[in-house]
Design a protein around this motif. Structure first.
Motif, PDB file in Angstrom:
ATOM      1  N   GLN A   1      86.482   0.797  -8.250  1.00  0.00           N
ATOM      2  CA  GLN A   1      85.966   0.660  -6.880  1.00  0.00           C
ATOM      3  C   GLN A   1      85.465  -0.760  -6.623  1.00  0.00           C
ATOM      4  OE1 GLN A   1      83.162   3.889  -7.173  1.00  0.00           O
ATOM      5  NE2 GLN A   1      84.550   5.374  -6.227  1.00  0.00           N
ATOM      6  N   LYS A   2      84.809  -1.345  -7.629  1.00  0.00           N
ATOM      7  CA  LYS A   2      84.342  -2.739  -7.482  1.00  0.00           C
ATOM      8  C   LYS A   2      85.526  -3.704  -7.428  1.00  0.00           C
ATOM      9  CE  LYS A   2      79.948  -1.822  -9.804  1.00  0.00           C
ATOM     10  NZ  LYS A   2      79.182  -1.949 -11.069  1.00  0.00           N
ATOM     11  N   TYR A   3      86.544  -3.411  -8.236  1.00  0.00           N
ATOM     12  CA  TYR A   3      87.737  -4.261  -8.259  1.00  0.00           C
ATOM     13  C   TYR A   3      88.440  -4.220  -6.900  1.00  0.00           C
ATOM     14  CZ  TYR A   3      92.229  -6.173  -9.858  1.00  0.00           C
ATOM     15  OH  TYR A   3      93.351  -6.944 -10.011  1.00  0.00           O
ATOM     16  N   LYS A   4      88.447  -3.050  -6.283  1.00  0.00           N
ATOM     17  CA  LYS A   4      89.064  -2.911  -4.962  1.00  0.00           C
ATOM     18  C   LYS A   4      88.336  -3.787  -3.942  1.00  0.00           C
ATOM     19  CE  LYS A   4      91.048   0.733  -2.073  1.00  0.00           C
ATOM     20  NZ  LYS A   4      91.145   2.196  -1.855  1.00  0.00           N
ATOM     21  N   GLY A   5      87.006  -3.850  -4.064  1.00  0.00           N
ATOM     22  CA  GLY A   5      86.228  -4.704  -3.177  1.00  0.00           C
ATOM     23  C   GLY A   5      86.527  -6.178  -3.391  1.00  0.00           C
ATOM     24  N   GLU A   6      86.691  -6.576  -4.665  1.00  0.00           N
ATOM     25  CA  GLU A   6      87.021  -7.973  -4.979  1.00  0.00           C
ATOM     26  C   GLU A   6      88.410  -8.332  -4.463  1.00  0.00           C
ATOM     27  OE1 GLU A   6      85.190 -10.342  -6.304  1.00  0.00           O
ATOM     28  OE2 GLU A   6      83.435  -9.056  -6.584  1.00  0.00           O
ATOM     29  N   ARG A   7      89.342  -7.392  -4.584  1.00  0.00           N
ATOM     30  CA  ARG A   7      90.712  -7.644  -4.146  1.00  0.00           C
ATOM     31  C   ARG A   7      90.805  -7.761  -2.626  1.00  0.00           C
ATOM     32  NH1 ARG A   7      95.534  -8.542  -6.545  1.00  0.00           N
ATOM     33  NH2 ARG A   7      96.528  -6.770  -5.529  1.00  0.00           N
TER      34      ARG A   7
ATOM     35  N   LYS B   1      88.792  -9.349  -0.834  1.00  0.00           N
ATOM     36  CA  LYS B   1      88.442 -10.732  -0.511  1.00  0.00           C
ATOM     37  C   LYS B   1      89.580 -11.703  -0.866  1.00  0.00           C
ATOM     38  CE  LYS B   1      83.631  -9.691  -1.719  1.00  0.00           C
ATOM     39  NZ  LYS B   1      82.561  -9.965  -2.705  1.00  0.00           N
ATOM     40  N   ASN B   2      90.243 -11.421  -1.991  1.00  0.00           N
ATOM     41  CA  ASN B   2      91.305 -12.333  -2.458  1.00  0.00           C
ATOM     42  C   ASN B   2      92.362 -11.518  -3.195  1.00  0.00           C
ATOM     43  OD1 ASN B   2      92.908 -14.356  -3.415  1.00  0.00           O
ATOM     44  ND2 ASN B   2      91.350 -15.299  -4.734  1.00  0.00           N
ATOM     45  N   ARG B   3      93.454 -11.161  -2.496  1.00  0.00           N
ATOM     46  CA  ARG B   3      94.463 -10.281  -3.069  1.00  0.00           C
ATOM     47  C   ARG B   3      95.364 -10.988  -4.070  1.00  0.00           C
ATOM     48  NH1 ARG B   3      98.958  -6.419  -0.207  1.00  0.00           N
ATOM     49  NH2 ARG B   3      98.806  -4.705  -1.703  1.00  0.00           N
ATOM     50  N   SER B   4      95.352 -12.295  -4.076  1.00  0.00           N
ATOM     51  CA  SER B   4      96.201 -13.039  -5.014  1.00  0.00           C
ATOM     52  C   SER B   4      95.563 -13.145  -6.403  1.00  0.00           C
ATOM     53  CB  SER B   4      96.477 -14.444  -4.480  1.00  0.00           C
ATOM     54  OG  SER B   4      95.270 -15.183  -4.380  1.00  0.00           O
ATOM     55  N   LYS B   5      94.279 -12.794  -6.505  1.00  0.00           N
ATOM     56  CA  LYS B   5      93.560 -12.888  -7.779  1.00  0.00           C
ATOM     57  C   LYS B   5      93.622 -11.545  -8.502  1.00  0.00           C
ATOM     58  CE  LYS B   5      90.593 -14.640 -10.805  1.00  0.00           C
ATOM     59  NZ  LYS B   5      91.002 -15.655 -11.774  1.00  0.00           N
ATOM     60  N   THR B   6      93.968 -11.573  -9.801  1.00  0.00           N
ATOM     61  CA  THR B   6      94.003 -10.336 -10.596  1.00  0.00           C
ATOM     62  C   THR B   6      93.110 -10.472 -11.818  1.00  0.00           C
ATOM     63  OG1 THR B   6      95.919 -11.111 -11.858  1.00  0.00           O
ATOM     64  CG2 THR B   6      96.370  -9.773  -9.900  1.00  0.00           C
ATOM     65  N   TRP B   7      92.579  -9.339 -12.248  1.00  0.00           N
ATOM     66  CA  TRP B   7      91.790  -9.273 -13.483  1.00  0.00           C
ATOM     67  C   TRP B   7      92.399  -8.218 -14.387  1.00  0.00           C
ATOM     68  CZ3 TRP B   7      89.555 -10.358  -8.838  1.00  0.00           C
ATOM     69  CH2 TRP B   7      88.653 -11.428  -8.783  1.00  0.00           C
ATOM     70  N   LEU B   8      92.113  -8.336 -15.663  1.00  0.00           N
ATOM     71  CA  LEU B   8      92.548  -7.326 -16.627  1.00  0.00           C
ATOM     72  C   LEU B   8      91.334  -6.702 -17.292  1.00  0.00           C
ATOM     73  CD1 LEU B   8      95.571  -9.043 -18.434  1.00  0.00           C
ATOM     74  CD2 LEU B   8      95.657  -7.176 -16.785  1.00  0.00           C
ATOM     75  N   SER B   9      91.398  -5.403 -17.517  1.00  0.00           N
ATOM     76  CA  SER B   9      90.308  -4.736 -18.239  1.00  0.00           C
ATOM     77  C   SER B   9      90.919  -3.887 -19.341  1.00  0.00           C
ATOM     78  CB  SER B   9      89.498  -3.843 -17.286  1.00  0.00           C
ATOM     79  OG  SER B   9      90.292  -2.776 -16.808  1.00  0.00           O
ATOM     80  N   HIS B  10      90.308  -3.930 -20.502  1.00  0.00           N
ATOM     81  CA  HIS B  10      90.795  -3.131 -21.625  1.00  0.00           C
ATOM     82  C   HIS B  10      90.062  -1.787 -21.573  1.00  0.00           C
ATOM     83  CE1 HIS B  10      92.941  -6.596 -22.983  1.00  0.00           C
ATOM     84  NE2 HIS B  10      91.830  -7.315 -22.994  1.00  0.00           N
ATOM     85  N   ASN B  11      90.588  -0.903 -20.721  1.00  0.00           N
ATOM     86  CA  ASN B  11      89.897   0.355 -20.456  1.00  0.00           C
ATOM     87  C   ASN B  11      90.695   1.570 -20.934  1.00  0.00           C
ATOM     88  OD1 ASN B  11      91.962   0.143 -18.623  1.00  0.00           O
ATOM     89  ND2 ASN B  11      90.804   0.930 -16.886  1.00  0.00           N
ATOM     90  N   ALA B  12      91.586   1.355 -21.919  1.00  0.00           N
ATOM     91  CA  ALA B  12      92.366   2.484 -22.438  1.00  0.00           C
ATOM     92  C   ALA B  12      91.478   3.365 -23.308  1.00  0.00           C
ATOM     93  CB  ALA B  12      93.557   1.968 -23.244  1.00  0.00           C
ATOM     94  N   ILE B  13      91.526   4.670 -23.040  1.00  0.00           N
ATOM     95  CA  ILE B  13      90.772   5.645 -23.827  1.00  0.00           C
ATOM     96  C   ILE B  13      91.713   6.219 -24.880  1.00  0.00           C
ATOM     97  CG2 ILE B  13      89.509   7.831 -23.756  1.00  0.00           C
ATOM     98  CD1 ILE B  13      88.916   7.198 -20.770  1.00  0.00           C
ATOM     99  N   LEU B  14      91.319   6.156 -26.140  1.00  0.00           N
ATOM    100  CA  LEU B  14      92.140   6.698 -27.223  1.00  0.00           C
ATOM    101  C   LEU B  14      91.515   7.995 -27.721  1.00  0.00           C
ATOM    102  CD1 LEU B  14      94.482   6.475 -29.266  1.00  0.00           C
ATOM    103  CD2 LEU B  14      92.936   5.161 -30.741  1.00  0.00           C
ATOM    104  N   VAL B  15      92.258   9.087 -27.568  1.00  0.00           N
ATOM    105  CA  VAL B  15      91.833  10.385 -28.093  1.00  0.00           C
ATOM    106  C   VAL B  15      92.493  10.534 -29.456  1.00  0.00           C
ATOM    107  CG1 VAL B  15      91.806  12.883 -27.752  1.00  0.00           C
ATOM    108  CG2 VAL B  15      91.683  11.345 -25.778  1.00  0.00           C
TER     109      VAL B  15
ATOM    110  N   PRO C   1      92.736  -2.657 -13.659  1.00  0.00           N
ATOM    111  CA  PRO C   1      91.534  -1.818 -13.522  1.00  0.00           C
ATOM    112  C   PRO C   1      91.729  -0.562 -12.680  1.00  0.00           C
ATOM    113  CG  PRO C   1      90.987  -4.138 -13.212  1.00  0.00           C
ATOM    114  CD  PRO C   1      92.483  -4.053 -13.244  1.00  0.00           C
ATOM    115  N   TYR C   2      92.814  -0.517 -11.891  1.00  0.00           N
ATOM    116  CA  TYR C   2      93.088   0.677 -11.094  1.00  0.00           C
ATOM    117  C   TYR C   2      93.630   1.834 -11.943  1.00  0.00           C
ATOM    118  CZ  TYR C   2      92.751  -2.080  -6.763  1.00  0.00           C
ATOM    119  OH  TYR C   2      92.311  -2.859  -5.717  1.00  0.00           O
TER     120      TYR C   2
END
Length: 381
Positions: free
Chosen positions: A53-59, A61-75, A239-240
């Motif tokens: 949700q925060k990333y959506k807010g940042e995007r 403002k600037n849709r050309s900027k991307t971020w990466l997050s290591h948010n993979a959950i390993l079961v 992040p989505y």
């Protein structure tokens, strides 16, 4: 107070929908055995939803900027601990939690689970992920066409085309030279941005803030293991998207290590010092790589059956008649060793080592059959 677990033999074997709101009641016996892992999963999903949700807010403002997050959950867990069942119940876990906490469950949209063992040799895992998202969006458009604006549809198909054009294979660059070749490579470099745009247009149509993507049974598709992990790192760092990956972490370590082994040194080399350095480098790269893709705090370990069996009860009829598993084991021993029931004999009796072996054992020799065997000699034999 020890947690009580239930194995319901009145249910059909194919039924693996164990989760419900009642499962969140700490005083009720648990039909879903991995409730501690469930609580951790819900906690992680809440955290990543907030990030999306925060990333959506940042995007915005600037849709050309991307971020990466290591948010993979390993079961993770050994073979037979119930990783597939856990993944199949993950959406219901989230929905049940949201009903209790009055959160909108639709904030996370769960895509169908991807099983890498079902991919044919030519399939590219990245294309399968893109097609999975496309399939759900297309279904939503066809089902509720009037509710989806033409602007959203146009944006989605436009981002899909740009992304598809940029996912060219290496051979496709060979027909170009000079500035044309540079332009082709430029398209490939922008894949990350194109993918984020594509996912963003998809969630706008699906009416959610994040997509959860379960990836199951990768430890049975060993030849695709590294490819799957690398796509999780490369594309699913968006992040989505919240990847929920199952598998024994030891198998991931082995297959990734083999991949780096092939790159770090040549087995035919006569330089033993070079080989030894390559082996050490491969091991270090494997640890660093998996720590990056599957951070330690994002790993959820399923409980082995030894933690569950002592307080487990078996349900054999609709009358809610329960057999404690400990009593059932005693009855089995009495049936098979009626004249020499002692510790020496029982020491050699094989114990189930996983949830799969456990349920197969109980279904093979159910408690009510042992009761009938006391009266019926044919059953006893």
């Amino acid at each position: 107070m020890a947690t009580k677990y239930i194995l319901d033999l009145t249910k059909e074997e194919y039924r693996d929908d164990f989760m419900g709101i009642a499962e969140f009641d700490k005083n009720q016996p648990k039909e879903f055995w991995q409730y501690e892992a469930r609580d951790k999963l819900v906690e992680k999903l809440e955290l990543f939803l907030s990030d999306a949700q925060k990333y959506k807010g940042e995007r915005a403002k600037n849709r050309s900027k991307t971020w990466l997050s290591h948010n993979a959950i390993l079961v993770t867990g050994q073979r037979g601990t119930g990783k597939t069942v856990f993944l199949r119940n993950s959406e219901v876990m989230w929905q049940s939690f949201c009903k209790l906490s009055s959160n909108p469950s639709s904030a996370i949209y769960f895509l169908d689970s991807i099983d890498p063992t079902m991919l044919v040799e030519q399939d590219n895992f990245a294309n399968v992920i893109i097609a999975q998202i496309y399939s759900d969006v297309e279904f939503k458009i066809k089902k509720n066409s009037s509710d989806v604006s033409e602007l959203l549809k146009s944006d989605f198909y436009k981002t899909l085309k740009i992304l598809a054009d940029s996912l060219g294979k290496k051979e496709e660059f060979e027909g170009y030279s000079g500035i044309d070749k540079v332009l082709q490579y430029k398209s490939g470099i922008n894949i990350e941005k194109y993918f984020h745009n594509y996912v963003e247009s998809a969630i706008n149509i699906l009416g959610c803030d994040a997509l959860a993507l379960p990836i199951d049974d990768v430890d049975m598709a060993l030849n695709r293991a590294y490819e799957v992990v690398d796509e999780v790192r490369r594309l699913l760092g968006c992040p989505y998207i919240i990847p929920i990956v199952s598998g024994d972490v030891r198998l991931y370590e082995q297959m990734v290590n083999i991949h780096f082994d092939e790159k770090a040194y040549r087995s035919r080399s006569q330089n033993q010092l070079c080989i030894n350095k390559g082996i050490n480098l491969s091991t270090e790269l494997t640890d660093a790589y998996l720590t990056k893709v599957f951070p330690n705090q994002m790993r959820i370990t399923l409980l082995p059956i030894d933690y569950i069996a002592p307080t487990l009860e078996i349900k054999t009829s609709a009358k809610s008649e329960m057999y404690p598993y400990r009593d059932h084991v005693r009855q089995v021993h009495s049936q098979f060793y009626p004249l020499c029931l002692n510790e020496e004999v029982l020491e050699g009796w094989p114990k189930p080592e996983s949830a799969r072996e456990f349920t197969q054992f109980v279904r093979s020799i159910p408690p009510h059959k042992l009761d009938l065997a006391k009266e019926d000699k044919d059953i006893a034999y």
